[in-house]
Design a protein around this motif. Structure first.
Motif, PDB file in Angstrom:
ATOM      1  N   PHE B  34      12.152  20.359 -20.102  1.00 32.27           N
ATOM      2  CA  PHE B  34      12.057  18.946 -20.439  1.00 32.27           C
ATOM      3  C   PHE B  34      10.613  18.605 -20.775  1.00 32.27           C
ATOM      4  CE2 PHE B  34      16.280  17.934 -18.902  1.00 32.27           C
ATOM      5  CZ  PHE B  34      16.507  18.933 -17.987  1.00 32.27           C
ATOM      6  N   TYR B  36       7.970  15.457 -21.066  1.00 31.55           N
ATOM      7  CA  TYR B  36       7.719  14.074 -20.695  1.00 31.55           C
ATOM      8  C   TYR B  36       6.370  13.644 -21.279  1.00 31.55           C
ATOM      9  CZ  TYR B  36      11.347  14.434 -17.090  1.00 31.55           C
ATOM     10  OH  TYR B  36      12.536  14.600 -16.423  1.00 31.55           O
ATOM     11  N   GLN B  38       3.335  10.660 -20.481  1.00 33.38           N
ATOM     12  CA  GLN B  38       2.872   9.669 -19.512  1.00 33.38           C
ATOM     13  C   GLN B  38       1.680   8.920 -20.073  1.00 33.38           C
ATOM     14  OE1 GLN B  38       1.388  11.209 -15.761  1.00 33.38           O
ATOM     15  NE2 GLN B  38       2.037   9.373 -14.666  1.00 33.38           N
ATOM     16  N   GLN B  42       1.326   4.280 -16.289  1.00 35.86           N
ATOM     17  CA  GLN B  42       2.750   4.094 -16.534  1.00 35.86           C
ATOM     18  C   GLN B  42       3.527   5.313 -16.046  1.00 35.86           C
ATOM     19  OE1 GLN B  42       4.010   2.645 -20.354  1.00 35.86           O
ATOM     20  NE2 GLN B  42       2.055   1.625 -20.737  1.00 35.86           N
ATOM     21  N   SER B  43       4.825   5.173 -16.085  1.00 34.61           N
ATOM     22  CA  SER B  43       5.674   6.235 -15.582  1.00 34.61           C
ATOM     23  C   SER B  43       5.815   7.367 -16.594  1.00 34.61           C
ATOM     24  CB  SER B  43       7.044   5.660 -15.267  1.00 34.61           C
ATOM     25  OG  SER B  43       7.870   6.654 -14.723  1.00 34.61           O
ATOM     26  N   LEU B  44       6.414   8.460 -16.139  1.00 33.61           N
ATOM     27  CA  LEU B  44       6.743   9.553 -17.046  1.00 33.61           C
ATOM     28  C   LEU B  44       7.974   9.146 -17.844  1.00 33.61           C
ATOM     29  CD1 LEU B  44       5.384  10.967 -14.439  1.00 33.61           C
ATOM     30  CD2 LEU B  44       6.356  13.035 -15.385  1.00 33.61           C
ATOM     31  N   LEU B  46      10.830  10.544 -20.436  1.00 33.19           N
ATOM     32  CA  LEU B  46      11.428  11.743 -20.997  1.00 33.19           C
ATOM     33  C   LEU B  46      11.453  11.629 -22.505  1.00 33.19           C
ATOM     34  CD1 LEU B  46      12.935  14.433 -20.525  1.00 33.19           C
ATOM     35  CD2 LEU B  46      15.062  13.107 -20.489  1.00 33.19           C
ATOM     36  N   PHE B  91      -0.682  12.003 -22.074  1.00 33.95           N
ATOM     37  CA  PHE B  91      -0.561  13.134 -21.152  1.00 33.95           C
ATOM     38  C   PHE B  91       0.863  13.646 -21.279  1.00 33.95           C
ATOM     39  CE2 PHE B  91      -2.331  15.692 -18.013  1.00 33.95           C
ATOM     40  CZ  PHE B  91      -1.550  15.770 -16.878  1.00 33.95           C
ATOM     41  N   GLY B 111       4.965  21.458 -14.949  1.00 32.45           N
ATOM     42  CA  GLY B 111       3.693  22.010 -15.353  1.00 32.45           C
ATOM     43  C   GLY B 111       2.563  21.072 -14.977  1.00 32.45           C
ATOM     44  N   GLU B 112       1.336  21.545 -15.202  1.00 31.63           N
ATOM     45  CA  GLU B 112       0.161  20.768 -14.817  1.00 31.63           C
ATOM     46  C   GLU B 112      -0.113  19.617 -15.771  1.00 31.63           C
ATOM     47  OE1 GLU B 112      -1.032  25.220 -14.742  1.00 31.63           O
ATOM     48  OE2 GLU B 112       0.254  23.893 -15.923  1.00 31.63           O
TER      49      GLU B 112
END
Lengths: 114, 119
Positions: B34, B36, B38, B42-44, B46, B91, B111-112
């Motif tokens: 998946f 995402y 960001q 704010q939120s992640l 999808l 991000f 992941g990072e």
């Protein structure tokens, strides 16, 4: 619109204080619920999850969360926080049973002062 | 736990260029990954679901021609931001679900993240 809400954007606590972070969602039907944590400079990690059964879920590092279906809530708690708990916490909801899509809340940034 | 690695962790590019971000599952096979995005504070969100050997499924509002996703193997998915513009600065985070996991666990490994800055 269907969503996940975390009402506390920033929380500052002293060590040994108790913590409760709110999470509410607006999806009906069966949901899977998660709390993730992101420590400074690190990637997201799973704290705990709820799929079914006992609505009080225990996770890693002394965290727990309670699913209250009638309130559409899944609040995260810890009785005594430590400085190392400083991080950002995300609530996430999987609104379809067996489906992997996650909807995240906006996150709560926790700062624990020593 | 399982490890998911992203590369690069930080990239700066000029407007109009394309940027590729890799997401690798290091110690497990992932049929589904998946992507995402960001935004600050704010939120992640999808963006898309990447399935090994088939086309990605994009979320509403995400331009598939802008954000090309390829999942050529069980351990690698790539996100290419084509003709990047400053508004694409963000991000980007990938996550992967291990094969062999029960279909109802839903646990993802993240992941990072990759921070893209488009000048």
């Amino acid at each position: 619109a269907q969503s996940v809400s975390q009402h506390n954007h920033h929380v500052i606590l002293s060590e040994a204080a108790s913590l409760e972070l709110g999470c509410n969602y607006s999806y009906g039907g069966t949901v899977n619920l998660f709390w993730y944590v992101q420590y400074p400079g690190q990637h997201l990690q799973l704290l705990l999850k709820y799929f079914s059964g006992d609505p009080l879920v225990k996770g890693i590092k002394g965290f727990e969360a309670e699913f209250i279906k009638s309130k559409f809530s899944f609040n995260l708690r810890k009785p005594s926080v430590q400085w190392s708990d400083t991080a950002e916490y995300f609530c996430a909801v999987n609104p379809y049973t067996g489906f992997q899509k996650l909807v995240f809340g906006t996150g709560t940034r926790l700062l624990v002062s020593p | 736990g399982a490890v998911v690695s992203q590369h690069p962790s930080w990239v700066i590019c000029k407007s109009g260029t394309s940027v590729k971000i890799e997401c690798r599952s290091l110690d497990f096979q992932a049929t589904t990954m998946f992507w995402y995005r960001q935004f600050p504070k704010q939120s992640l969100m999808l963006m898309a679901t990447s399935n090994e050997g088939s086309k990605a499924t994009y979320e509403q509002g995400v331009e598939k021609d802008k954000f090309l996703i390829n999942h050529a193997s069980l351990t690698l998915s790539t996100l290419t931001v084509t003709s990047a513009h400053p508004e694409d600065s963000s991000f980007y985070i990938c996550s992967a679900r291990a094969t062999g996991t029960g279909s109802n666990t839903g646990e993802l490994f993240f992941g990072e993240g990759s921070r893209l800055t488009v000048l």
